[in-house]
Motif scaffolding. Structure first.
Motif, PDB file in Angstrom:
ATOM      1  N   ARG A  50       0.709  -1.413  -0.060  1.00 27.60           N
ATOM      2  CA  ARG A  50      -0.192  -0.135  -0.192  1.00 27.60           C
ATOM      3  C   ARG A  50       0.954   1.318   0.065  1.00 27.60           C
ATOM      4  N   GLU A  51       0.383   2.559  -0.733  1.00 21.82           N
ATOM      5  CA  GLU A  51       1.050   3.591  -0.604  1.00 21.82           C
ATOM      6  C   GLU A  51       1.030   4.169   0.711  1.00 21.82           C
ATOM      7  N   LEU A  52       2.152   5.028   1.113  1.00 15.98           N
ATOM      8  CA  LEU A  52       2.149   5.574   2.366  1.00 15.98           C
ATOM      9  C   LEU A  52       1.936   7.247   1.897  1.00 15.98           C
ATOM     10  N   PHE A  53       0.953   8.007   2.375  1.00 13.86           N
ATOM     11  CA  PHE A  53       1.053   9.248   2.217  1.00 13.86           C
ATOM     12  C   PHE A  53       1.289  10.354   3.361  1.00 13.86           C
ATOM     13  N   THR A  61       8.581  25.061   1.369  1.00 16.43           N
ATOM     14  CA  THR A  61      10.146  24.559   1.006  1.00 16.43           C
ATOM     15  C   THR A  61      10.160  23.101   0.568  1.00 16.43           C
ATOM     16  N   GLY A  62       9.313  22.207   1.204  1.00 17.16           N
ATOM     17  CA  GLY A  62       9.520  20.912   1.218  1.00 17.16           C
ATOM     18  C   GLY A  62      10.380  20.205   2.114  1.00 17.16           C
ATOM     19  N   LEU A  63      10.896  20.886   3.100  1.00 14.19           N
ATOM     20  CA  LEU A  63      11.663  20.542   3.979  1.00 14.19           C
ATOM     21  C   LEU A  63      10.960  19.469   4.806  1.00 14.19           C
ATOM     22  N   THR A  64       9.930  19.661   5.483  1.00  9.96           N
ATOM     23  CA  THR A  64       9.054  18.920   6.340  1.00  9.96           C
ATOM     24  C   THR A  64       8.976  17.474   5.450  1.00  9.96           C
ATOM     25  N   PHE A  65       8.411  17.321   4.434  1.00  6.06           N
ATOM     26  CA  PHE A  65       8.411  16.380   3.453  1.00  6.06           C
ATOM     27  C   PHE A  65       9.679  15.511   3.351  1.00  6.06           C
ATOM     28  N   LEU A  66      10.691  16.168   2.819  1.00  6.78           N
ATOM     29  CA  LEU A  66      11.946  15.452   2.789  1.00  6.78           C
ATOM     30  C   LEU A  66      12.529  14.875   3.944  1.00  6.78           C
ATOM     31  N   SER A  67      12.430  15.564   4.910  1.00  3.30           N
ATOM     32  CA  SER A  67      12.650  14.942   6.418  1.00  3.30           C
ATOM     33  C   SER A  67      12.112  13.551   6.855  1.00  3.30           C
ATOM     34  N   ALA A  68      10.505  13.833   6.512  1.00  2.00           N
ATOM     35  CA  ALA A  68       9.723  12.641   6.522  1.00  2.00           C
ATOM     36  C   ALA A  68      10.012  11.561   5.769  1.00  2.00           C
ATOM     37  N   GLY A  73      11.317   6.457   4.313  1.00  2.00           N
ATOM     38  CA  GLY A  73      11.618   5.839   2.970  1.00  2.00           C
ATOM     39  C   GLY A  73      11.187   6.439   2.026  1.00  2.00           C
ATOM     40  N   ASP A  74      11.607   6.029   0.721  1.00  6.72           N
ATOM     41  CA  ASP A  74      11.456   6.672  -0.799  1.00  6.72           C
ATOM     42  C   ASP A  74      10.057   6.467  -1.121  1.00  6.72           C
ATOM     43  N   GLY A  75       9.222   5.437  -0.338  1.00  9.06           N
ATOM     44  CA  GLY A  75       8.062   5.287  -0.837  1.00  9.06           C
ATOM     45  C   GLY A  75       6.765   6.341  -0.397  1.00  9.06           C
ATOM     46  N   LEU A  76       7.378   7.058   0.352  1.00  3.67           N
ATOM     47  CA  LEU A  76       6.268   8.043   0.900  1.00  3.67           C
ATOM     48  C   LEU A  76       6.165   8.834  -0.171  1.00  3.67           C
ATOM     49  N   LEU A  77       4.756   9.057  -0.227  1.00  4.64           N
ATOM     50  CA  LEU A  77       4.111  10.273  -1.436  1.00  4.64           C
ATOM     51  C   LEU A  77       3.389  11.600  -0.620  1.00  4.64           C
ATOM     52  N   PRO A  78       3.597  12.537  -1.020  1.00  7.46           N
ATOM     53  CA  PRO A  78       3.213  13.716  -0.348  1.00  7.46           C
ATOM     54  C   PRO A  78       1.652  14.026  -0.932  1.00  7.46           C
ATOM     55  N   LEU A  79       0.909  14.458  -0.084  1.00  4.33           N
ATOM     56  CA  LEU A  79      -0.527  14.793   0.027  1.00  4.33           C
ATOM     57  C   LEU A  79      -0.845  16.009   0.649  1.00  4.33           C
ATOM     58  N   VAL A  80      -0.916  17.155  -0.263  1.00  2.91           N
ATOM     59  CA  VAL A  80      -0.839  18.394   0.319  1.00  2.91           C
ATOM     60  C   VAL A  80      -1.917  19.120   0.032  1.00  2.91           C
ATOM     61  N   TYR A  81      -2.488  19.850   0.966  1.00  2.02           N
ATOM     62  CA  TYR A  81      -3.644  20.920   0.899  1.00  2.02           C
ATOM     63  C   TYR A  81      -3.393  22.107  -0.101  1.00  2.02           C
ATOM     64  N   ALA A  82      -2.086  22.694   0.231  1.00  5.73           N
ATOM     65  CA  ALA A  82      -1.695  23.838  -0.343  1.00  5.73           C
ATOM     66  C   ALA A  82      -0.062  23.923  -0.700  1.00  5.73           C
ATOM     67  N   ALA A  83       0.261  24.440  -1.799  1.00  3.65           N
ATOM     68  CA  ALA A  83       1.665  24.481  -1.989  1.00  3.65           C
ATOM     69  C   ALA A  83       2.359  25.826  -2.695  1.00  3.65           C
TER      70      ALA A  83
END
Length: 107
Positions: A50-53, A61-68, A73-83
Motif C-alpha cells: 500500500r502507498e504511504l502518504f 520549501t518541502g523540508l518537512t516532507f523531505l525529512s519525513a 523511506g522513498d515510498g512516501l508520497l506527499p498529499l498536500v492541501y496547498a503548495a
C-alpha cells in the motif's frame, strides 16, 4: 479524520518534530535548519503493497516532507492541501513531476 472521511484511507497521526526555531526566523538569520522528526505510535493497518502518504496542510520549501521521507523511506508520497510552487526546492519539484503529483490549477 477529514482525509480519512474523504478517501476511505486509514490515517495515523504519528509523525512528530522536536522543537525548533521557526523556519522563517532561521532563514532570515541565514541559519540552516534541520528537522528532527520521530515516530510516536503505529501505522494503522497492514501496509504491505500500500502507498504511504504524508499529509500536510501546506508545503512551502518541502523540508518537512523531505525529512519525513528520510525517516519513512522513498515510498512516501506527499498529499498536500496547498503548495507554494515558487518556494519549493528543485528536488521536491522534480519528485512531484516524476510521481505525477501536479494536479492543481494555477490561478
Amino acid at each position: 479524520d477529514l482525509v480519512s472521511r474523504w478517501t476511505g484511507a486509514g490515517v495515523s497521526d504519528i509523525l512528530l518534530c522536536k522543537p525548533h526555531k521557526p523556519l522563517y526566523e532561521a532563514k532570515l538569520a541565514g541559519q540552516e535548519v534541520t528537522l528532527e522528526l520521530y515516530i510516536d505510535g503505529d501505522i494503522k493497518g497492514n501496509m504491505d503493497g500500500r502507498e504511504l502518504f504524508f499529509v500536510d496542510n501546506v508545503m512551502a520549501t518541502g523540508l518537512t516532507f523531505l525529512s519525513a521521507q528520510q525517516l519513512l523511506g522513498d515510498g512516501l508520497l506527499p498529499l498536500v492541501y496547498a503548495a507554494d510552487w515558487s518556494k519549493l526546492r528543485n528536488d521536491v519539484k522534480v519528485l512531484f513531476k516524476k510521481q505525477g503529483l501536479l494536479g492543481w490549477k494555477r490561478r
